[in-house]
Design a protein around this motif. Structure first.
Motif, PDB file in Angstrom:
ATOM      1  N   MET A  70      -5.520   6.820  -2.615  1.00  0.00           N
ATOM      2  CA  MET A  70      -6.540   6.349  -1.442  1.00  0.00           C
ATOM      3  C   MET A  70      -6.570   7.579  -0.549  1.00  0.00           C
ATOM      4  O   MET A  70      -5.538   7.665  -0.046  1.00  0.00           O
ATOM      5  N   THR A  71      -7.808   8.316  -0.555  1.00  0.00           N
ATOM      6  CA  THR A  71      -7.760   9.341   0.334  1.00  0.00           C
ATOM      7  C   THR A  71      -9.182   9.728   0.532  1.00  0.00           C
ATOM      8  O   THR A  71      -9.956   9.747  -0.199  1.00  0.00           O
ATOM      9  N   PRO A  72      -9.469  10.289   1.873  1.00  0.00           N
ATOM     10  CA  PRO A  72     -10.834  10.455   2.394  1.00  0.00           C
ATOM     11  C   PRO A  72     -11.348  11.730   1.496  1.00  0.00           C
ATOM     12  O   PRO A  72     -12.556  12.122   1.439  1.00  0.00           O
ATOM     13  N   GLN A  73     -10.478  12.601   0.610  1.00  0.00           N
ATOM     14  CA  GLN A  73     -10.669  13.654  -0.002  1.00  0.00           C
ATOM     15  C   GLN A  73     -11.440  13.110  -1.573  1.00  0.00           C
ATOM     16  O   GLN A  73     -11.617  13.845  -2.272  1.00  0.00           O
ATOM     17  N   TYR A 113      -8.989   9.827  -7.464  1.00  0.00           N
ATOM     18  CA  TYR A 113      -8.748  10.119  -5.950  1.00  0.00           C
ATOM     19  C   TYR A 113     -10.031   9.547  -5.415  1.00  0.00           C
ATOM     20  O   TYR A 113     -11.132   9.716  -5.853  1.00  0.00           O
ATOM     21  N   VAL A 114      -9.728   8.308  -4.622  1.00  0.00           N
ATOM     22  CA  VAL A 114     -10.917   7.615  -4.309  1.00  0.00           C
ATOM     23  C   VAL A 114     -10.855   7.435  -2.632  1.00  0.00           C
ATOM     24  O   VAL A 114     -10.031   7.206  -2.140  1.00  0.00           O
ATOM     25  N   SER A 115     -12.190   7.513  -2.117  1.00  0.00           N
ATOM     26  CA  SER A 115     -12.375   7.414  -0.836  1.00  0.00           C
ATOM     27  C   SER A 115     -13.433   6.093  -0.680  1.00  0.00           C
ATOM     28  O   SER A 115     -14.188   6.112  -1.571  1.00  0.00           O
ATOM     29  N   ILE A 116     -13.096   5.360   0.603  1.00  0.00           N
ATOM     30  CA  ILE A 116     -14.060   4.351   0.887  1.00  0.00           C
ATOM     31  C   ILE A 116     -15.286   4.822   1.697  1.00  0.00           C
ATOM     32  O   ILE A 116     -16.214   3.820   2.122  1.00  0.00           O
ATOM     33  N   GLY A 117     -15.247   5.935   2.268  1.00  0.00           N
ATOM     34  CA  GLY A 117     -16.134   6.480   2.884  1.00  0.00           C
ATOM     35  C   GLY A 117     -16.056   7.777   3.793  1.00  0.00           C
ATOM     36  O   GLY A 117     -14.892   7.841   3.979  1.00  0.00           O
ATOM     37  N   ASP A 118     -16.969   8.138   4.281  1.00  0.00           N
ATOM     38  CA  ASP A 118     -16.722   9.375   5.017  1.00  0.00           C
ATOM     39  C   ASP A 118     -16.145   9.246   6.492  1.00  0.00           C
ATOM     40  O   ASP A 118     -17.093   9.528   7.531  1.00  0.00           O
ATOM     41  N   TYR A 119     -14.966   8.603   6.489  1.00  0.00           N
ATOM     42  CA  TYR A 119     -14.303   8.649   7.715  1.00  0.00           C
ATOM     43  C   TYR A 119     -13.154   8.529   7.359  1.00  0.00           C
ATOM     44  O   TYR A 119     -12.637   8.192   6.299  1.00  0.00           O
ATOM     45  N   VAL A 120     -12.022   8.785   8.560  1.00  0.00           N
ATOM     46  CA  VAL A 120     -10.795   9.055   8.318  1.00  0.00           C
ATOM     47  C   VAL A 120      -9.938   7.719   9.005  1.00  0.00           C
ATOM     48  O   VAL A 120     -10.290   7.428   9.996  1.00  0.00           O
ATOM     49  N   GLY A 123      -4.401   5.176   7.364  1.00  0.00           N
ATOM     50  CA  GLY A 123      -3.513   4.902   6.047  1.00  0.00           C
ATOM     51  C   GLY A 123      -4.341   4.676   4.910  1.00  0.00           C
ATOM     52  O   GLY A 123      -5.729   3.934   5.176  1.00  0.00           O
ATOM     53  N   GLY A 124      -3.930   4.343   3.872  1.00  0.00           N
ATOM     54  CA  GLY A 124      -4.565   4.124   2.692  1.00  0.00           C
ATOM     55  C   GLY A 124      -4.677   2.638   2.450  1.00  0.00           C
ATOM     56  O   GLY A 124      -5.230   1.969   1.406  1.00  0.00           O
ATOM     57  N   GLU A 125      -3.997   1.602   3.219  1.00  0.00           N
ATOM     58  CA  GLU A 125      -3.810   0.134   2.797  1.00  0.00           C
ATOM     59  C   GLU A 125      -5.105  -0.550   3.016  1.00  0.00           C
ATOM     60  O   GLU A 125      -5.721  -1.306   1.924  1.00  0.00           O
TER      61      GLU A 125
HETATM   62  N1  ADE Z   1      -7.110   7.015   3.786  1.00  0.00           N
HETATM   63  C1  ADE Z   1      -7.587   7.455   5.030  1.00  0.00           C
HETATM   64  N2  ADE Z   1      -8.997   7.444   5.185  1.00  0.00           N
HETATM   65  C2  ADE Z   1      -9.524   7.016   3.891  1.00  0.00           C
HETATM   66  C3  ADE Z   1     -10.617   6.772   3.597  1.00  0.00           C
HETATM   67  N3  ADE Z   1     -11.959   6.661   3.900  1.00  0.00           N
HETATM   68  N4  ADE Z   1     -10.770   6.113   1.985  1.00  0.00           N
HETATM   69  C4  ADE Z   1      -9.841   6.110   1.475  1.00  0.00           C
HETATM   70  N5  ADE Z   1      -8.300   6.202   1.952  1.00  0.00           N
HETATM   71  C5  ADE Z   1      -8.139   6.877   2.986  1.00  0.00           C
END
Ligand code: ADE
Length: 447
Positions: A70-73, A113-120, A123-125
């Motif tokens: 889980m990452t914003p990237q 590598y998955v983000s749930i949206g363009d915001y930070v 954590g990934g929980e």
């Molecule tokens: N971890 C921090 N921000 C996140 C995001 N937008 N999506 C997934 N993991 C994240």
């Protein structure tokens, strides 16, 4: 977890467990993070505890699972990805904290590598929980109403229509008349109209896609026997337009990674094929006109043997009679060796294992003995039909296919299958069951 997912966990339909990375630290102060080399703000999660936690999970599962970081990237999560992940047996969600995780362990274990949206977020929980919710509801039997995941919103390119419950009047607002009429056709038409209106207003981007799909559907429908596989992929909401012009269309069925091309001329086909991804990413390609074949071969690098087929379609929509003396049941993975022993498969054992796991192969039992089986292919066609030699000429193939046709009709699908040209017994069977057969051929390229 409560409500829907809570019940699914209680029933054992899905299983969710949390692993604390801190339990795997070798540091005497239970530390899992440290400063970053080269400087910079914040702390980084170290490789060792993450790797050991992952190893413990991998050992417990006992097979290779996808590891989603889980990452914003990452790639932004959507419904199509949810559908893809829902087909996996196991998923591992790796949730980072602080400023991230040491790159070296990510390189070794992460598959997505998955983000749930363009915001930070911190954590990934929370992202993992969002994904689990979206994925779990697509797992068969998680939702009470089997079809509600398939027939709603994004699945068929439109947002859902407005809904109302009791009382009939609230704050001076009344429920639309038509919903109380009891006329199911009228209600369906009203709901579609409202869905269209709502999508146009709230999600013009989706509406454009819907309009495009509808136009393609109408065009293909003019030769529906030839195009039923493409039409059913659109109906299921799993079609993606790779390329389109006035003279043809190239679709990908995302569920089965099957590319399907139909065009009115060689030139039109060449233009559409220019949009195809790299040849080695294509495992299955279906050409709907013979004059496209040389281009397809060149583009996909798949040469002979090509399967020349006709398509048989059950257009009648009425249920077929089912025999009482033959018990037909969904086969599970324990039948893999049986199916492999009797069915010659071009796409390999793994494919059959997946079809069994996802409940897509049915067996016919006579007095408790398995006499034959039938299945649904990944792209939606009926197939994998075998009756053991000693049980032939007893109507078992008819019983199996009638059963499958009825189940597909219940799901709102149009049953269809591919017949290899010159397979007379299959042609006879399809005609006997009332399927209409296309005059034109389809050409299957299988890597
Ligand atoms: N971890 C921090 N921000 C996140 C995001 N937008 N999506 C997934 N993991 C994240």
């Amino acid at each position: 977890m409560t409500s829907i997912l809570g019940r699914a966990i209680e029933k054992g339909t899905i299983n969710v467990s949390a692993v604390n990375i801190r339990d795997y630290t070798q540091n005497k102060h239970n530390k899992v993070d440290d400063y970053t080399y080269g400087g910079g703000a914040g702390m980084l999660m170290q490789a060792q505890p993450v790797y050991d936690a992952y190893q413990a999970v991998a050992d417990k599962i006992g097979r290779k699972a996808r590891v989603i970081y889980m990452t914003p990237q990452g790639q932004v999560f959507n419904q199509r990805m949810a559908e893809e992940f829902a087909r996996e047996e196991d998923l591992v969600f790796l949730c980072g904290h602080y400023e991230g995780i040491d790159e070296r362990v990510l390189e070794e274990i992460v598959t997505d590598y998955v983000s749930i949206g363009d915001y930070v977020l911190t954590g990934g929980e929370l992202p993992a929980m969002v994904m689990i919710d979206a994925i779990a509801r697509l797992v068969p039997d998680v939702l009470h109403n089997e079809d509600s995941a398939e027939t709603e919103s994004f699945s068929n390119y439109l947002l859902e229509y407005p809904q109302y419950s009791r009382p009939q009047e609230w704050h001076g607002k009344t429920v639309p008349e038509v919903l109380m009429s009891g006329d199911h056709k009228k209600i369906a038409a009203w709901r579609l109209e409202e869905s269209i209106k709502r999508t146009k207003e709230r999600r013009p981007d989706l509406y454009v896609k819907y309009e495009q799909m509808r136009a393609i559907y109408e065009r293909l429908y003019k030769k529906k026997l030839l195009h039923m596989m493409m039409l059913e992929s659109i109906n299921a909401g799993t079609a993606r337009v790779c390329a389109i012009s006035e003279e043809g269309v190239l679709l990908e069925d995302m569920k089965s990674a099957t590319y399907m091309l139909s065009a009115t001329s060689k030139e039109a086909g060449a233009m559409l094929l220019a949009q195809l991804p790299e040849a080695d990413q294509i495992a299955l390609f279906v050409s709907h006109q013979h004059f496209l074949n040389p281009l397809v071969e060149e583009k996909t690098q798949i040469t002979a043997p090509v399967m020349k087929c006709v398509q048989a379609v059950y257009t009648r929509g009425v249920r077929l009679p089912e025999r009482k003396d033959i018990e037909i049941k969904c086969l599970d993975e324990s039948y893999l060796s049986f199916v492999m022993e009797h069915y010659e498969v071009a796409t390999g054992e793994e494919y059959i294992a997946e079809r069994l796991q996802t409940g897509n192969i049915y067996g016919a039992f006579k007095e408790g003995v398995l006499t034959g089986f039938i299945g649904v292919h990944a792209e939606g066609s009926m197939g994998i039909l075998v009756v053991l030699p000693e049980y032939r000429k007893q109507g078992i193939a008819v019983a199996l296919e009638s059963y499958l046709i009825n189940r597909l009709l219940e799901k709102g699908k149009v049953p269809f299958c591919q017949i290899i040209v010159d397979n007379e017994p299959s042609v006879c069977l399809q005609q006997k069951l009332g399927l209409a057969i296309s005059k034109e051929n389809l050409y299957w390229y299988i890597r």
